[in-house]
Design a protein around this motif. Structure first.
Motif, PDB file in Angstrom:
ATOM      1  N   THR A   1     -17.529 -21.373  23.013  1.00 51.87           N
ATOM      2  CA  THR A   1     -16.764 -21.646  21.820  1.00 51.87           C
ATOM      3  C   THR A   1     -16.400 -23.116  21.764  1.00 51.87           C
ATOM      4  N   GLY A   2     -16.191 -23.636  20.569  1.00 54.49           N
ATOM      5  CA  GLY A   2     -15.811 -25.035  20.440  1.00 54.49           C
ATOM      6  C   GLY A   2     -15.441 -25.366  19.008  1.00 54.49           C
ATOM      7  N   LYS A   3     -14.874 -26.554  18.815  1.00 58.95           N
ATOM      8  CA  LYS A   3     -14.459 -26.968  17.480  1.00 58.95           C
ATOM      9  C   LYS A   3     -14.465 -28.487  17.383  1.00 58.95           C
ATOM     10  N   GLY A   4     -14.369 -29.000  16.161  1.00 62.21           N
ATOM     11  CA  GLY A   4     -14.328 -30.437  15.944  1.00 62.21           C
ATOM     12  C   GLY A   4     -13.990 -30.728  14.493  1.00 62.21           C
ATOM     13  N   LYS A   5     -13.845 -32.022  14.182  1.00 66.29           N
ATOM     14  CA  LYS A   5     -13.541 -32.390  12.798  1.00 66.29           C
ATOM     15  C   LYS A   5     -14.117 -33.760  12.478  1.00 66.29           C
ATOM     16  N   SER A   6     -14.299 -33.991  11.208  1.00 60.54           N
ATOM     17  CA  SER A   6     -14.830 -35.246  10.724  1.00 60.54           C
ATOM     18  C   SER A   6     -13.778 -36.344  10.850  1.00 60.54           C
TER      19      SER A   6
ATOM     20  N   LYS B   1     -10.907 -35.970   7.052  1.00 55.11           N
ATOM     21  CA  LYS B   1     -10.111 -35.188   8.005  1.00 55.11           C
ATOM     22  C   LYS B   1     -10.057 -33.711   7.660  1.00 55.11           C
ATOM     23  N   HIS B   2     -10.266 -33.385   6.382  1.00 53.90           N
ATOM     24  CA  HIS B   2     -10.172 -31.977   5.988  1.00 53.90           C
ATOM     25  C   HIS B   2     -11.448 -31.192   6.301  1.00 53.90           C
ATOM     26  N   ILE B   3     -12.514 -31.862   6.730  1.00 50.55           N
ATOM     27  CA  ILE B   3     -13.751 -31.168   7.088  1.00 50.55           C
ATOM     28  C   ILE B   3     -13.728 -30.842   8.579  1.00 50.55           C
ATOM     29  N   THR B   4     -13.751 -29.561   8.898  1.00 55.06           N
ATOM     30  CA  THR B   4     -13.668 -29.123  10.290  1.00 55.06           C
ATOM     31  C   THR B   4     -14.784 -28.129  10.585  1.00 55.06           C
ATOM     32  N   HIS B   5     -15.067 -27.940  11.862  1.00 54.00           N
ATOM     33  CA  HIS B   5     -16.045 -26.934  12.243  1.00 54.00           C
ATOM     34  C   HIS B   5     -15.600 -26.196  13.493  1.00 54.00           C
ATOM     35  N   GLY B   6     -16.090 -24.985  13.632  1.00 54.89           N
ATOM     36  CA  GLY B   6     -15.865 -24.197  14.833  1.00 54.89           C
ATOM     37  C   GLY B   6     -17.088 -23.351  15.102  1.00 54.89           C
ATOM     38  N   TYR B   7     -17.388 -23.095  16.384  1.00 60.56           N
ATOM     39  CA  TYR B   7     -18.538 -22.255  16.711  1.00 60.56           C
ATOM     40  C   TYR B   7     -18.182 -21.291  17.825  1.00 60.56           C
TER      41      TYR B   7
ATOM     42  N   LYS C   1      -8.175 -20.012   7.380  1.00 62.32           N
ATOM     43  CA  LYS C   1      -8.248 -21.435   7.071  1.00 62.32           C
ATOM     44  C   LYS C   1      -8.885 -22.254   8.184  1.00 62.32           C
ATOM     45  N   ASP C   2      -8.741 -21.835   9.427  1.00 65.96           N
ATOM     46  CA  ASP C   2      -9.276 -22.595  10.557  1.00 65.96           C
ATOM     47  C   ASP C   2     -10.705 -22.159  10.863  1.00 65.96           C
ATOM     48  N   ALA C   3     -11.587 -23.136  11.073  1.00 67.30           N
ATOM     49  CA  ALA C   3     -13.007 -22.847  11.253  1.00 67.30           C
ATOM     50  C   ALA C   3     -13.293 -22.058  12.529  1.00 67.30           C
ATOM     51  N   LEU C   4     -12.640 -22.407  13.636  1.00 69.81           N
ATOM     52  CA  LEU C   4     -12.926 -21.722  14.895  1.00 69.81           C
ATOM     53  C   LEU C   4     -12.523 -20.251  14.856  1.00 69.81           C
ATOM     54  N   PRO C   5     -11.293 -19.905  14.444  1.00 65.52           N
ATOM     55  CA  PRO C   5     -10.967 -18.475  14.312  1.00 65.52           C
ATOM     56  C   PRO C   5     -11.899 -17.745  13.340  1.00 65.52           C
ATOM     57  N   ALA C   6     -12.370 -18.454  12.322  1.00 64.15           N
ATOM     58  CA  ALA C   6     -13.301 -17.835  11.367  1.00 64.15           C
ATOM     59  C   ALA C   6     -14.620 -17.495  12.052  1.00 64.15           C
ATOM     60  N   ALA C   7     -15.143 -18.435  12.860  1.00 69.40           N
ATOM     61  CA  ALA C   7     -16.397 -18.181  13.581  1.00 69.40           C
ATOM     62  C   ALA C   7     -16.229 -17.032  14.565  1.00 69.40           C
TER      63      ALA C   7
ATOM     64  N   ILE D   1     -21.614 -20.667  13.448  1.00 64.45           N
ATOM     65  CA  ILE D   1     -20.894 -21.904  13.175  1.00 64.45           C
ATOM     66  C   ILE D   1     -20.271 -21.777  11.785  1.00 64.45           C
ATOM     67  N   VAL D   2     -19.015 -22.166  11.669  1.00 62.30           N
ATOM     68  CA  VAL D   2     -18.358 -22.241  10.361  1.00 62.30           C
ATOM     69  C   VAL D   2     -17.929 -23.687  10.139  1.00 62.30           C
TER      70      VAL D   2
END
Length: 287
Positions: free
Chosen positions: A27-32, A36-42, A257-263, A282-283
């Motif tokens: 699992t992991g996450k990051g952001k632009s 700043k509002h563009i984030t990702h999680g896998y 709202k959070d990418a990692l919990p969504a993934a 990946i979200v």
């Protein structure tokens, strides 16, 4: 021997830090930094098969000259994981090396896919005779998506609550004529789904040297602008899509709202629906 870190362990930690992942549960996450509002999680979960994990993920933001690129990909290996591992380390580099990437990105991506596949086939002694599907997404300055794929890993975006598929599932039944023109055939036997030469359940893939005369590695490439209505993107291996439709996947995370919990939620939902395959997801959230 326990307690001693091997070279592979060190490599895995380096990949995880860089935004690459592959393990039984990763699992992991990051952001632009640009937006700043563009984030990702896998999140990845190993399936119930006897072989090791064959899914690999890339999820990172990278500055190239004065541009920020979001690099996202899922590689779903078969008959071994070495080809998928190689793709994780090399495919984006090959794409960005193409001299016309910035002027003719679709042609550059198509050529890079071909060059990468040729290298894999030339090194089959080391990489094995297995193969891998791929779905790659390049986000340019938070404004434009370049999507490419071979196989059945899939990219979907959500716009105003509606699921829109940006990739194409390369199913043998849909490409039967072109497979037969190359001298191959499509059969449901053995098994319960159409397969190239009765073996592979996708019509396009990297590697697979023994089947390559009848397979294509030409990607489907699409461009999609990111506007105010673009909420998020989902990339996932077929371990998810076998048990969820595009709209079901979108609906299940549209309020997270959070990418990692969504993934994580998507992988858990696939498991709840009794998916037995490796599942990687990946979200990318835009707003």
């Amino acid at each position: 021997m326990q307690g001693i870190m091997t070279g592979k362990d060190i490599l895995h930690k380096m990949k995880a830090k860089a935004g690459f992942g592959s393990s039984s549960a990763d699992t992991g996450k990051g952001k632009s930094k640009l937006s700043k509002h563009i984030t990702h999680g896998y999140h990845l979960v190993k399936g119930k098969s006897n072989h090791g994990m064959e899914d690999y993920v890339v999820a990172q933001f990278k500055k190239v000259n004065d541009n920020e690129l979001g690099l996202f990909a899922i590689f779903d290996g078969h008959s071994g994981h070495d080809v998928a591992d190689y793709l994780q380390s090399h495919l984006f580099d090959n794409i960005l090396k193409e001299p016309d990437f910035w002027t003719e990105p679709e042609c550059a991506i198509t050529r890079a896919y071909f060059v990468t596949d040729t290298t894999i086939l030339e090194n089959a002694v080391d990489l094995g005779r297995g193969g891998s599907t791929a779905v790659t997404v390049i986000l340019i300055n938070g404004q434009k998506l370049l999507v490419a794929n071979v196989g059945d890993s899939r990219a979907v975006i959500c716009k105003n609550g509606e699921a829109i598929q940006l990739s194409v599932d390369h199913e043998p039944s849909k490409e039967k004529k072109s497979i037969e023109k190359r001298g191959g055939f499509v059969s449901n036997l053995p098994g319960d789904v159409p397969r190239v030469d009765g073996q592979l359940a996708v019509a396009r893939a990297f590697g697979d040297k023994s089947l390559k005369r009848h397979l294509s590695s030409e990607p489907h490439v699409a461009t999609q602008m990111v506007d105010d209505d673009t909420e998020f993107a989902i990339l996932a291996s077929d371990g998810l899509w076998k048990v969820m439709s595009n709209q079901e996947a979108v609906d299940s995370i549209k309020h997270i709202k959070d990418a990692l919990p969504a993934a994580k939620h998507l992988t858990e939902e696939a498991l709840n629906r009794r998916s037995t395959d490796d599942i990687s997801c990946i979200v990318v959230r835009f707003h």
